[in-house]
Write a protein that holds these residues in place. Structure first.
Motif, PDB file in Angstrom:
ATOM      1  N   LYS A  30       0.827  -1.205   0.000  1.00 34.14           N
ATOM      2  CA  LYS A  30       0.000   0.000   0.000  1.00 34.14           C
ATOM      3  C   LYS A  30       0.862   1.258   0.000  1.00 34.14           C
ATOM      4  O   LYS A  30       1.911   1.309   0.644  1.00 34.14           O
ATOM      5  CB  LYS A  30      -0.900   0.027   1.241  1.00 34.14           C
ATOM      6  CG  LYS A  30      -1.684  -1.258   1.495  1.00 34.14           C
ATOM      7  CD  LYS A  30      -2.737  -1.510   0.450  1.00 34.14           C
ATOM      8  CE  LYS A  30      -3.572  -2.735   0.812  1.00 34.14           C
ATOM      9  NZ  LYS A  30      -4.610  -3.023  -0.194  1.00 34.14           N
ATOM     10  N   ILE A  32       0.308   5.396   0.680  1.00 37.62           N
ATOM     11  CA  ILE A  32      -0.636   6.368   1.217  1.00 37.62           C
ATOM     12  C   ILE A  32      -0.158   7.760   0.823  1.00 37.62           C
ATOM     13  O   ILE A  32       0.872   8.239   1.303  1.00 37.62           O
ATOM     14  CB  ILE A  32      -0.754   6.248   2.742  1.00 37.62           C
ATOM     15  CG1 ILE A  32      -1.113   4.803   3.116  1.00 37.62           C
ATOM     16  CG2 ILE A  32      -1.797   7.216   3.286  1.00 37.62           C
ATOM     17  CD1 ILE A  32      -0.909   4.470   4.569  1.00 37.62           C
ATOM     18  N   THR A  37      -5.232   5.895   0.018  1.00 42.08           N
ATOM     19  CA  THR A  37      -4.455   4.667  -0.029  1.00 42.08           C
ATOM     20  C   THR A  37      -4.591   4.015  -1.395  1.00 42.08           C
ATOM     21  O   THR A  37      -5.701   3.807  -1.884  1.00 42.08           O
ATOM     22  CB  THR A  37      -4.922   3.683   1.064  1.00 42.08           C
ATOM     23  OG1 THR A  37      -4.753   4.291   2.355  1.00 42.08           O
ATOM     24  CG2 THR A  37      -4.099   2.401   1.018  1.00 42.08           C
TER      25      THR A  37
END
Length: 290
Positions: A30, A32, A37
């Motif tokens: 992931k 961000i 996200t």
């Protein structure tokens, strides 16, 4: 047809076309950015790598996160439902908590699929170092090796994948907790460009302190004298964080000094780029030791 599938994660920075050709599935880490996200796939973020690194250059804070247990279970289950066992070759546990999450997912799925094998290997590798290990594992798989044999090969070989890199700004590694403040401080003095390696435990260490970028690149080339071990395919991997000219220079220098024509150049994806920063340049090859 092989009875097992090799799964990895997007820390491997493997070009999407190569992963497809090798039959590799990658669980997305992931990223961000601006409170949103994103999944970091092998085809990168939708904004593109150049735009991503420009965001970093502007000073915007970018964070990353491991895949969730549900993410791992979803990707593992896709293979299990095809009747395949799963060999997961994961991002170094010295740099991320992702591998520990994969173990939980594998344990949960073992109850649901008691007839299938789910084997997770902590490769202690990252970026194209992980891709190099995957490449050699796929070759064994294609030659008919069992999942246990490929696992054992991965465990025996991971300590021979040399990882060397030079970042432009060590503060990215410091902010991400991948490097100590003391180690990061050397980069701010007199145009020092540190050259780091991943050691036998997967942790990052400053090995050289070169004065200027060109000398740092020369150090990357020079240190191959110490432990380069031709692997039969003589493949060397170079990756970069939005500095293609430096990557080309490094590749040409390797070809000139070692006669290696097969130097694959790829980009460092956002999941790792958020921590190493723009203009990072890395070199990976098979050595007699890491």
């Amino acid at each position: 047809m092989s009875s097992f599938s090799i799964v990895t994660d997007t820390s491997c920075d493997m070009p999407a076309a190569v992963a497809e050709k090798l039959g590799i599935t990658a669980v997305p880490l992931k990223v961000i950015l601006a409170g949103k996200t994103f999944d970091s796939s092998l085809s990168k973020l939708s904004i593109g790598n150049e735009s991503f690194y420009n965001v970093l250059r502007s000073g915007v804070s970018v964070k990353t996160a491991s895949p969730s247990i549900d993410d791992y279970e979803r990707y593992f289950r896709k293979q299990l439902d095809k009747g395949k066992d799963v060999l997961y070759l994961g991002f170094s546990s010295a740099l991320s908590g992702a591998f520990n999450v994969s173990l939980i997912a594998a344990e949960d799925l073992a109850e649901e699929y008691p007839e299938r094998k789910i084997i997770c290997v902590d490769t202690l590798c990252a970026s194209m170092g992980l891709s190099m290990l995957i490449y050699h594992c796929v070759r064994r798989q294609q030659d008919g090796a069992t999942i246990e044999e490929v696992r054992d090969f991965a465990q025996a070989t991971k300590g021979r994948i040399s990882h060397w890199f030079t970042p432009s700004d060590l503060n990215f590694l410091k902010r991400g907790g991948r490097l100590s403040a003391a180690a990061a401080a050397v980069g701010s003095v007199m145009n020092i460009k540190p050259v780091l390696k991943s050691d036998e435990t997967g942790k990052l260490k400053v090995i050289y302190k070169a004065r200027g970028r060109r000398l740092a690149i020369a150090k990357l080339v020079e240190q191959m004298n110490n432990n380069y071990f031709p692997d039969g395919s003589d493949t060397v991997f170079v990756t970069h964080a939005d500095c293609p000219e430096d990557a080309e220079l490094l590749a040409r220098s390797i070809t000139k000094n070692y006669g290696i024509s097969n130097v694959m150049i790829s980009e460092i994806g956002p999941a790792l780029g958020a921590h190493c920063g723009p203009d990072t340049l890395a070199l990976f090859y098979l050595g007699d030791v890491k």
